[in-house]
Design an enzyme around this catalytic site. Structure first.
Site, PDB file in Angstrom:
ATOM      1  N   GLY A  33     -10.503 -34.609  -7.987  1.00 49.26           N
ATOM      2  CA  GLY A  33      -9.357 -33.766  -8.987  1.00 49.26           C
ATOM      3  C   GLY A  33      -9.632 -34.121 -10.467  1.00 49.26           C
ATOM      4  O   GLY A  33      -9.576 -35.454 -10.627  1.00 49.26           O
ATOM      5  N   ARG A  66     -16.361 -31.564  -6.088  1.00 45.85           N
ATOM      6  CA  ARG A  66     -15.937 -32.313  -4.717  1.00 45.85           C
ATOM      7  C   ARG A  66     -17.421 -32.095  -3.821  1.00 45.85           C
ATOM      8  O   ARG A  66     -17.859 -30.939  -3.768  1.00 45.85           O
ATOM      9  CB  ARG A  66     -14.956 -31.740  -3.837  1.00 45.85           C
ATOM     10  CG  ARG A  66     -13.669 -31.881  -4.655  1.00 45.85           C
ATOM     11  CD  ARG A  66     -12.480 -31.581  -3.884  1.00 45.85           C
ATOM     12  NE  ARG A  66     -11.228 -31.469  -4.666  1.00 45.85           N
ATOM     13  CZ  ARG A  66     -10.336 -32.400  -5.018  1.00 45.85           C
ATOM     14  NH1 ARG A  66     -10.407 -33.819  -4.597  1.00 45.85           N
ATOM     15  NH2 ARG A  66      -9.293 -32.040  -5.979  1.00 45.85           N
ATOM     16  N   ASP A  89      -9.034 -41.863  -4.839  1.00 48.71           N
ATOM     17  CA  ASP A  89      -9.406 -42.685  -3.739  1.00 48.71           C
ATOM     18  C   ASP A  89     -10.772 -41.965  -3.078  1.00 48.71           C
ATOM     19  O   ASP A  89     -11.669 -42.933  -2.396  1.00 48.71           O
ATOM     20  CB  ASP A  89      -8.415 -43.134  -2.643  1.00 48.71           C
ATOM     21  CG  ASP A  89      -7.764 -41.833  -2.109  1.00 48.71           C
ATOM     22  OD1 ASP A  89      -7.985 -40.909  -2.632  1.00 48.71           O
ATOM     23  OD2 ASP A  89      -6.724 -42.045  -1.364  1.00 48.71           O
ATOM     24  N   THR A 135      -6.365 -39.836 -11.628  1.00 52.92           N
ATOM     25  CA  THR A 135      -5.906 -38.868 -10.760  1.00 52.92           C
ATOM     26  C   THR A 135      -4.428 -38.958 -11.297  1.00 52.92           C
ATOM     27  O   THR A 135      -3.832 -39.832 -11.560  1.00 52.92           O
ATOM     28  CB  THR A 135      -6.091 -39.394  -9.297  1.00 52.92           C
ATOM     29  OG1 THR A 135      -4.926 -38.370  -8.387  1.00 52.92           O
ATOM     30  CG2 THR A 135      -5.357 -40.906  -9.103  1.00 52.92           C
ATOM     31  N   ASP A 139      -1.909 -38.284  -9.367  1.00 54.49           N
ATOM     32  CA  ASP A 139      -0.876 -38.415  -8.456  1.00 54.49           C
ATOM     33  C   ASP A 139      -0.510 -39.883  -8.598  1.00 54.49           C
ATOM     34  O   ASP A 139       0.436 -40.193  -7.808  1.00 54.49           O
ATOM     35  CB  ASP A 139      -1.600 -38.479  -6.949  1.00 54.49           C
ATOM     36  CG  ASP A 139      -2.182 -36.955  -6.853  1.00 54.49           C
ATOM     37  OD1 ASP A 139      -1.179 -36.087  -7.481  1.00 54.49           O
ATOM     38  OD2 ASP A 139      -2.626 -36.611  -5.853  1.00 54.49           O
ATOM     39  N   ASP A 158      -1.229 -42.552  -7.093  1.00 56.09           N
ATOM     40  CA  ASP A 158      -1.288 -43.243  -5.844  1.00 56.09           C
ATOM     41  C   ASP A 158      -2.511 -44.222  -5.590  1.00 56.09           C
ATOM     42  O   ASP A 158      -2.697 -44.332  -4.198  1.00 56.09           O
ATOM     43  CB  ASP A 158      -1.393 -42.090  -4.868  1.00 56.09           C
ATOM     44  CG  ASP A 158      -2.691 -41.387  -4.638  1.00 56.09           C
ATOM     45  OD1 ASP A 158      -3.381 -41.411  -5.710  1.00 56.09           O
ATOM     46  OD2 ASP A 158      -2.736 -40.419  -3.940  1.00 56.09           O
ATOM     47  N   ARG A 163      -0.057 -34.508  -3.093  1.00 57.46           N
ATOM     48  CA  ARG A 163      -0.261 -33.869  -1.524  1.00 57.46           C
ATOM     49  C   ARG A 163       0.000 -35.029  -0.688  1.00 57.46           C
ATOM     50  O   ARG A 163       0.693 -34.869   0.392  1.00 57.46           O
ATOM     51  CB  ARG A 163      -1.752 -34.048  -1.647  1.00 57.46           C
ATOM     52  CG  ARG A 163      -2.291 -32.588  -1.697  1.00 57.46           C
ATOM     53  CD  ARG A 163      -3.802 -32.571  -1.436  1.00 57.46           C
ATOM     54  NE  ARG A 163      -4.672 -33.456  -2.353  1.00 57.46           N
ATOM     55  CZ  ARG A 163      -5.855 -33.537  -2.557  1.00 57.46           C
ATOM     56  NH1 ARG A 163      -6.592 -33.082  -1.881  1.00 57.46           N
ATOM     57  NH2 ARG A 163      -6.309 -34.416  -3.476  1.00 57.46           N
TER      58      ARG A 163
END
Ligand code: ATP
Length: 329
Positions: free
Chosen positions: A17, A78, A109, A132, A134, A136, A178
């Site tokens: 992403g 991707r 990741d 990213t 996120d 995370d 997500r």
């Protein structure tokens, strides 16, 4: 994780992403490498570009005027083919042909998992840069793009609050994440949400309804609930429907913020972070590091084994959870 031979030519790509600040990271990688006499090849469209041989020689001027741009000039993708040994073999042959000895992999990741497998299979050096929205990734306090996405979410929620207040409405607002609730928790606190639902916590409908009842008793005539995309209790629409069943007099609306959170000019914090991490990746390679990710922890540049960056997780800050509950009074 340390090797001795000096790297003369590296490749850089963005994968997974996209995130605001990826361009600033590419710029930092290119300019740091050139400064130290290392050649740089830009790989277009992530792992697909390695397999298809989409390479561009990069110089200091090929990254002019991009520090302020969202998205990624190298494009992202991707790649299913890279998940196969045949795909990775093609990618390695292309790297050999180009003389690329090491790769700076900017992504999340999934990107790091691919890099680790590629490095183990073919012995190529890899270093990760966490890009990213996120936030995370273990091994860095912040990922590139998180701060910008957070500000985008906050501004959008502020605007929704104006209309929620005018019409005494209840808004269920879904933000990205997500598997992680960092955007939801932080944007929820920043916008005074009455409740915040994140996948890291066991949320319940009873708690949600109790918070609405409390808000009503305290005279709130409009409410915002911020929900992470990956919330496990129910989908945002289901949560809104169940709340309507419980409180039929509520005027409930749903807003899914979606991909606006990925776009836009990166914030100052993201540009600085991306510059530090892009620089750090090249310095790491020059020191002989491989299979690590560059990160910033407690304002220091640190390198974390890619394996840990993939497997371990940043914990949600418990203080923030408590603060969000107390301040929703
Ligand atoms: P984001 O967190 O923003 O989604 P990401 O880097 O996690 O970013 P992914 O789509 O999960 O995004 O991964 C990016 C790419 O990395 C994949 O399209 C694939 O090419 C490669 N990749 C992921 N997992 C593997 C794997 N197990 N083996 C080989 N390659 C992989």
């Amino acid at each position: 994780m340390t090797t001795n031979s000096r790297v003369k030519k590296i490749g850089v790509f963005t994968s997974g992403g996209d995130a605001p600040g990826m361009n600033a990271a590419i710029r930092a990688v290119v300019r740091t490498a050139i400064f130290h006499g290392i050649e740089v090849v830009g790989v277009r469209e992530g792992y697909n570009g390695l397999i298809e041989g989409h390479f561009t020689k990069m110089g200091p001027r090929s990254v002019s005027n991009i520090i302020n741009l969202g998205g990624t000039i190298l494009k992202s993708a991707r790649s299913m083919e890279f998940k196969t040994p045949e795909g990775r073999k093609k990618a390695f042959e292309n790297c050999q042909q180009q003389g690329i000895e090491a790769l700076v992999c900017i992504g999340g990741d999934g990107t790091f998992t691919g890099a680790q497998i590629f490095s183990e299979e073919h012995g190529i050096k890899v270093i990760g840069v966490p890009g990213t929205i996120d936030n995370d990734i273990f091994g860095t306090d912040f990922t590139i793009g998180f701060d910008t996405a957070l500000n985008t979410a906050m501004e959008a929620i502020d605007k929704i609050r104006d209309t929620a207040t005018s019409h005494s409405r209840v808004f269920f607002i879904e933000v990205m994440g997500r598997d992680a609730g960092f955007i939801a928790l932080n944007s929820g606190i920043a916008t005074g949400a009455v409740d915040i639902l994140i996948p890291e916590r066991n949320d319940s409908l009873e708690d949600l309804f109790r918070n609405f009842e409390k808000a009503k008793k305290r005279g709130k005539n409009s409410s915002i609930v911020v929900i992470a995309e990956g919330e496990t209790l129910a989908s945002t629409y289901e949560l809104a429907n169940k709340t309507k069943e419980k409180f039929p007099d509520y005027d409930i609306r749903v807003a899914i913020l979606g991909h606006i959170q990925r776009g836009g000019s990166p914030s100052c914090a993201d540009r600085v972070l991306a510059s530090r991490l892009g620089y750090g990746a090249v310095i790491g390679l020059m020191k002989g590091l491989t299979n690590v990710m560059a990160g910033i922890r407690s304002n220091q540049l640190v390198y974390t084994p890619i394996e840990d960056a993939i497997k371990k997780h940043n914990e949600i800050n418990q203080d923030l959870l408590q603060i969000s509950e107390i301040l929703a009074l």
